[in-house]
Write an enzyme that holds these catalytic residues in place. Structure first.
Site, PDB file in Angstrom:
ATOM      1  CE  LYS A  16      27.783  63.029  10.688  1.00 56.43           C
ATOM      2  NZ  LYS A  16      28.091  64.255  11.443  1.00 56.43           N
ATOM      3  NE  ARG A  91      25.281  67.881   7.323  1.00 54.34           N
ATOM      4  CZ  ARG A  91      26.378  67.136   7.310  1.00 54.34           C
ATOM      5  NH1 ARG A  91      26.494  66.112   6.516  1.00 54.34           N
ATOM      6  NH2 ARG A  91      27.371  67.443   8.142  1.00 54.34           N
ATOM      7  NE  ARG A 130      38.465  68.257  15.953  1.00 57.15           N
ATOM      8  CZ  ARG A 130      37.412  68.234  15.129  1.00 57.15           C
ATOM      9  NH1 ARG A 130      37.573  68.460  13.845  1.00 57.15           N
ATOM     10  NH2 ARG A 130      36.208  67.990  15.589  1.00 57.15           N
ATOM     11  NE  ARG A 140      37.110  69.821   7.562  1.00 56.01           N
ATOM     12  CZ  ARG A 140      36.426  68.799   8.043  1.00 56.01           C
ATOM     13  NH1 ARG A 140      36.927  67.592   8.072  1.00 56.01           N
ATOM     14  NH2 ARG A 140      35.202  68.987   8.502  1.00 56.01           N
ATOM     15  NE  ARG A 151      29.771  71.961   9.680  1.00 56.12           N
ATOM     16  CZ  ARG A 151      30.720  71.029   9.732  1.00 56.12           C
ATOM     17  NH1 ARG A 151      31.829  71.253  10.402  1.00 56.12           N
ATOM     18  NH2 ARG A 151      30.552  69.890   9.125  1.00 56.12           N
TER      19      ARG A 151
HETATM   20  P1  ATP Z   1      32.123  64.623  11.208  1.00 53.75           P
HETATM   21  O1  ATP Z   1      31.057  64.408  12.263  1.00 53.75           O
HETATM   22  O2  ATP Z   1      32.622  63.330  10.604  1.00 53.75           O
HETATM   23  O3  ATP Z   1      33.201  65.590  11.619  1.00 53.75           O
HETATM   24  P2  ATP Z   1      30.792  66.761   9.922  1.00 53.75           P
HETATM   25  O4  ATP Z   1      29.348  66.668  10.317  1.00 53.75           O
HETATM   26  O5  ATP Z   1      31.631  67.701  10.708  1.00 53.75           O
HETATM   27  O6  ATP Z   1      31.406  65.319   9.952  1.00 53.75           O
HETATM   28  P3  ATP Z   1      30.739  66.526   7.019  1.00 53.75           P
HETATM   29  O7  ATP Z   1      29.689  65.441   7.056  1.00 53.75           O
HETATM   30  O8  ATP Z   1      32.101  66.145   6.622  1.00 53.75           O
HETATM   31  O9  ATP Z   1      30.857  67.272   8.446  1.00 53.75           O
HETATM   32  O10 ATP Z   1      30.154  67.691   6.063  1.00 53.75           O
HETATM   33  C1  ATP Z   1      30.850  68.900   5.838  1.00 53.75           C
HETATM   34  C2  ATP Z   1      29.943  69.918   5.134  1.00 53.75           C
HETATM   35  O11 ATP Z   1      29.537  69.436   3.836  1.00 53.75           O
HETATM   36  C3  ATP Z   1      28.613  70.227   5.832  1.00 53.75           C
HETATM   37  O12 ATP Z   1      28.734  71.183   6.847  1.00 53.75           O
HETATM   38  C4  ATP Z   1      27.751  70.736   4.657  1.00 53.75           C
HETATM   39  O13 ATP Z   1      28.080  72.063   4.302  1.00 53.75           O
HETATM   40  C5  ATP Z   1      28.189  69.846   3.522  1.00 53.75           C
HETATM   41  N1  ATP Z   1      27.325  68.630   3.434  1.00 53.75           N
HETATM   42  C6  ATP Z   1      27.711  67.344   3.680  1.00 53.75           C
HETATM   43  N2  ATP Z   1      26.679  66.498   3.523  1.00 53.75           N
HETATM   44  C7  ATP Z   1      25.598  67.256   3.178  1.00 53.75           C
HETATM   45  C8  ATP Z   1      24.219  66.967   2.893  1.00 53.75           C
HETATM   46  N3  ATP Z   1      23.751  65.721   2.957  1.00 53.75           N
HETATM   47  N4  ATP Z   1      23.406  68.012   2.593  1.00 53.75           N
HETATM   48  C9  ATP Z   1      23.858  69.265   2.525  1.00 53.75           C
HETATM   49  N5  ATP Z   1      25.140  69.607   2.785  1.00 53.75           N
HETATM   50  C10 ATP Z   1      26.014  68.627   3.105  1.00 53.75           C
END
Ligand code: ATP
Length: 195
Positions: A16, A91, A130, A140, A151
């Site tokens: 994303k 989310r 990765r 990370r 997740r």
């Molecule tokens: P990418 O697909 O770009 O790697 P990602 O899905 O791995 O993104 P991020 O969107 O960067 O991860 O979010 C990291 C963490 O931040 C999530 O696992 C969650 O703990 C928290 N977080 C981010 N956005 C939200 C939200 N809208 N509601 C609740 N927690 C959130």
């Protein structure tokens, strides 16, 4: 194309962020990444950052109230006037409902919700690759198989139910997130050109 309001949905590590950045450049849509905002708060050592770090590292979600407040502040800022790409928000269904209320209050509406679809097994392959390639320092704390499993469970249980919510509104577009990165971008350009 300016002034579009787009949401990116998809599993953790589904790409994303990369695609949202590309749309930001091409269409001058402000990318609003809640993950980046939270990581900035962690790096700055704010109270919110301290609370968020433990939650993120455990693969859980930060509370709806905090996230809705964070997005409400940003959407009001002038750099979002030409449209935005939301990456990582909403989310949960309550977050999606709160966003609808927020936008309706301002007389704004969404143009498209894009689901980048990637099978769980491919996400596990990606994270292993990765980990094998990365310098130890650049991995990370939330980037490991255990956290990915947690997740993904949350994604399927709490985030994916938003998809039919937007489907019913006629806003949902599904894109194959396993295509090469440039091919995904072309698909997105096709969708956004038409909506
Ligand atoms: P990418 O697909 O770009 O790697 P990602 O899905 O791995 O993104 P991020 O969107 O960067 O991860 O979010 C990291 C963490 O931040 C999530 O696992 C969650 O703990 C928290 N977080 C981010 N956005 C939200 C939200 N809208 N509601 C609740 N927690 C959130």
């Amino acid at each position: 194309m300016t002034g579009k309001r787009v949401i990116f949905m998809g599993p953790p590590g589904g790409g994303k962020g990369t695609q949202a950045q590309r749309l930001e450049k091409k269409y001058q849509l402000k990318q609003l990444s809640t993950g980046d905002m939270l990581r900035a708060a962690v790096a700055a050592g704010t109270d919110l950052g301290r609370q968020a770090k433990a939650i993120i590292d455990a693969g859980k979600l930060v509370s709806d109230d905090i996230m809705v407040g964070m997005i409400a502040e940003r959407i009001d800022e002038t750099d979002c006037a030409n449209g935005f790409v939301l990456d990582g928000f909403p989310r949960t269904v309550p977050q999606a409902e709160a966003l609808d209320v927020m936008l309706a209050d301002k007389g704004l509406k969404l143009d498209a919700v894009i689901e980048l679809r990637v099978d769980d097994s491919i996400l596990f392959d990606r994270i292993r690759k990765r980990a094998a390639e990365a310098d130890a320092g650049s991995v990370r704390a939330d980037d490991n198989e255990d956290t990915l499993r947690k997740r993904l469970d949350i994604y399927h249980g709490m985030t994916a139910p938003i998809l039919p919510y937007y489907g019913q509104k006629g806003l949902l577009h599904v894109v194959d997130g396993t295509l090469p990165v440039d091919a995904v971008t072309r698909e997105l350009e096709g969708i956004l050109g038409d909506c």
